[in-house]
Design an enzyme around this catalytic site. Structure first.
Site, PDB file in Angstrom:
ATOM      1  N   CYS A   7       0.887  -1.143   0.181  1.00  0.00           N
ATOM      2  CA  CYS A   7      -0.325   0.265  -0.229  1.00  0.00           C
ATOM      3  C   CYS A   7       1.287   1.638   0.340  1.00  0.00           C
ATOM      4  O   CYS A   7       2.165   1.353   0.611  1.00  0.00           O
ATOM      5  CB  CYS A   7      -0.977   0.352   1.488  1.00  0.00           C
ATOM      6  N   GLY A  34       1.416  -0.379  -4.594  1.00  0.00           N
ATOM      7  CA  GLY A  34       0.046  -1.504  -4.927  1.00  0.00           C
ATOM      8  C   GLY A  34      -1.155  -1.097  -5.782  1.00  0.00           C
ATOM      9  O   GLY A  34      -1.480  -0.258  -6.406  1.00  0.00           O
ATOM     10  N   ASN A 108      -1.044   1.935   5.327  1.00  0.00           N
ATOM     11  CA  ASN A 108      -0.295   1.050   4.789  1.00  0.00           C
ATOM     12  C   ASN A 108       1.038   0.486   5.979  1.00  0.00           C
ATOM     13  O   ASN A 108       0.990   0.902   6.915  1.00  0.00           O
ATOM     14  CB  ASN A 108       1.573   1.789   4.162  1.00  0.00           C
ATOM     15  N   GLY A 109       0.514  -0.664   5.997  1.00  0.00           N
ATOM     16  CA  GLY A 109       0.654  -1.886   6.824  1.00  0.00           C
ATOM     17  C   GLY A 109      -0.030  -2.932   7.745  1.00  0.00           C
ATOM     18  O   GLY A 109      -0.875  -3.157   6.337  1.00  0.00           O
ATOM     19  N   TYR A 266      14.394  -3.006  -2.404  1.00  0.00           N
ATOM     20  CA  TYR A 266      13.315  -3.572  -3.141  1.00  0.00           C
ATOM     21  C   TYR A 266      12.156  -2.723  -3.237  1.00  0.00           C
ATOM     22  O   TYR A 266      12.052  -2.420  -4.153  1.00  0.00           O
ATOM     23  CB  TYR A 266      12.956  -5.021  -3.094  1.00  0.00           C
TER      24      TYR A 266
END
Ligand code: SF4
Length: 494
Positions: A7, A34, A108-109, A266
């Site tokens: 996200c 995302g 996000n998480g 990444y």
């Protein structure tokens, strides 16, 4: 890498400016985090309008929709599902119609105490559809009744007060952006697992100063905002005018910086700044250190596009072996369907990557990639290189073996699908059909990031989870031990 990001979040407070268009541009810059759904919530001070749907940012929004979203502040979200299914109901921002105008939340998480939180809040199983929805529900429960005699200023503090009450109960990984009708709020968990940064839109003759929150700094760059700083782990910033206020909702003993080390390897864009450094430089240094740690005679160094490329450049410079392109990536590959079988997933690689046969044929190639998760795509890629005439394929990985699943916001397979967890180094070499394989050591990875004193989460590499996870790994220790004894971490050459 075969694991998926989890996200991207964005928020903007900018009276007079076209905030929906700014949010669109910010989300577009965060699209890599995302691709399942996108959404935004916009407020004009009286009402919040939420628009979200499945698909890429450019699929969900067009000029007509953006023009209809008017206001002076907005939050936005791009989603890849890690908790909760990939359905419209789980697209974000999440909205709750409590208080005078309600509030919206983007996350996000991944939370690690979802079950306990839901139980303590008296929620029946199935009542909430995701961990983000659960947080919204808990916040909504804390809102007082919206009585007419309460002033606008009193009502205005409801979201902030709810956050101060609920956040200390929440565990795991969370970078939140939230808004009610009058303010945008950003929160980073006490470990700072996921990034979140603050930027400023400078005042002009036409517009007053504005503020921006974003998962990654390129989302600030694209809208002309100046990067100010990363939010600190455990920090909550409230933007409700021309200034930014900072609050600390978590007890000091919970503050323990553990930024995800894979953001550097990444996940993050190469032009993102994390811990004060641009990610691209860190990736190049990973390659340089890998060349010193794991040299091999070869004719060509090539990177697996896109995230393996900077490390390959670094490897080439440090080793003196010429750098060249060996694989071309289809730039227009957006969201590909998740193929149900390994064989179909391997075939999917051909849609994404195609070899440059003249560059590869008759050569001993060093292939640099960021990581190996399941190994399916790596194996298909090696087959492609051999079919294109490579005489030797030496694989160099710019991170240590990925052995443990992530519970902090990255979608990874279970342990029994993680290649380094179930095979020894020689077995991996045989499975991938490579002449040699080496992984960058953890010490070198941290050295390459070059952020002295900074804290990292490296749980997927070491099994040391900084926040307890809802899984018992005791029965899996044997697997990890087997991989350790095989020398996978030390990079023994096959
Ligand atoms: S477990 Fe791995 S992928 Fe997950 S947050 Fe930690 S370092 Fe990142």
């Amino acid at each position: 890498m075969e694991a998926k990001e989890a996200c991207g979040v964005f928020g903007v407070y900018a009276p007079g400016r076209a905030v929906a268009h700014l949010t669109f541009d910010g989300l577009f810059a965060l699209q890599h985090r995302g691709q399942e759904s996108a959404g935004m919530a916009v407020s004009d001070g009286d009402a919040i309008t939420v628009m979200k749907d499945m698909g890429l940012v450019t699929t969900v929004f067009d000029e007509r929709k953006l023009s209809g979203l008017r206001g002076h502040m907005a939050i936005g979200h791009t989603r890849y599902s890690t908790a909760g299914s990939s359905d419209w109901i789980n697209a974000q921002p999440v909205f709750r119609g409590v208080g005078r105008a309600g509030f919206a939340l983007g996350h996000n998480g991944n939370l690690t105490n979802t079950a306990a939180l839901a139980e303590s809040a008296g929620m029946l199983p199935g009542l909430v559809s995701s961990d983000s929805d659960l947080v919204a529900e808990l916040l909504g429960q804390c809102f007082p009744p919206d009585l007419p005699e309460r002033t606008r200023a009193e009502v205005g503090g409801d979201l902030e007060r709810s956050l101060m009450a609920v956040l200390p109960l929440v565990e795991g990984a969370f970078s939140f952006v939230l808004m009610d009708a009058d303010r945008v709020i950003g929160v980073r968990d006490p470990n700072g697992f996921r990034p979140l940064c603050l930027g400023r839109l400078d005042a002009t003759d036409e517009f007053e100063q504005g503020w921006v929150l974003a998962s990654e700094s390129p989302a600030l760059d694209v809208i002309g905002a100046t990067f100010i700083r990363e939010l600190e782990p455990g920090e909550m910033v409230v933007i409700d005018g021309t200034e930014v206020r900072s609050e600390r909702p978590f007890p000091v003993e919970r503050l323990n910086p553990k930024l995800c080390i894979f953001e550097f390897v990444y996940f993050a864009r190469p032009d993102t700044k994390l811990y004060g450094n641009e990610v691209h430089g860190a990736r190049r240094r990973m390659g340089q250190l890998l060349a010193g740690q794991a040299p091999v005679p070869a004719d060509l160094v090539m990177g697996v596009p896109d995230s393996g490329v900077p490390a390959a450049e670094g490897y080439a410079v440090a080793s003196g072996i010429p750098y060249g392109q060996g694989l071309v990536k289809n730039r227009y590959i957006g969201r590909t369907f998740i193929a149900p079988t390994q064989a179909e997933r391997a075939n999917g690689v051909r849609r994404k990557l195609n070899p440059l046969r003249e560059n590869i044929s008759g050569k001993r190639v060093v292939v640099v990639d960021d990581s190996i998760v399941r190994g399916t795509t790596t194996r298909a890629m090696v087959t492609m290189l051999r079919e294109s005439g490579a005489t030797e394929v030496h694989l160099r990985i710019s991170s240590p073996p990925f052995r443990w699943p992530c519970f902090y916001g990255i979608d990874t397979p279970d342990t029994n699908e993680l290649l380094a967890s179930i095979m020894s180094l020689p077995e991996i070499c045989e499975f991938l059909d490579v002449d040699s394989l080496e992984y960058l050591s953890l010490d070198h990875l941290v050295q390459a990031i070059d952020a002295p004193g900074a804290g990292f989460c490296d749980a997927c590499l070491t099994g040391n989870y900084p926040v307890p996870v809802p899984v018992d790994f005791s029965q899996r220790a044997e697997l990890s031990g087997a991989a350790e004894l095989s020398g996978a971490a030390s990079g023994t050459q096959a």
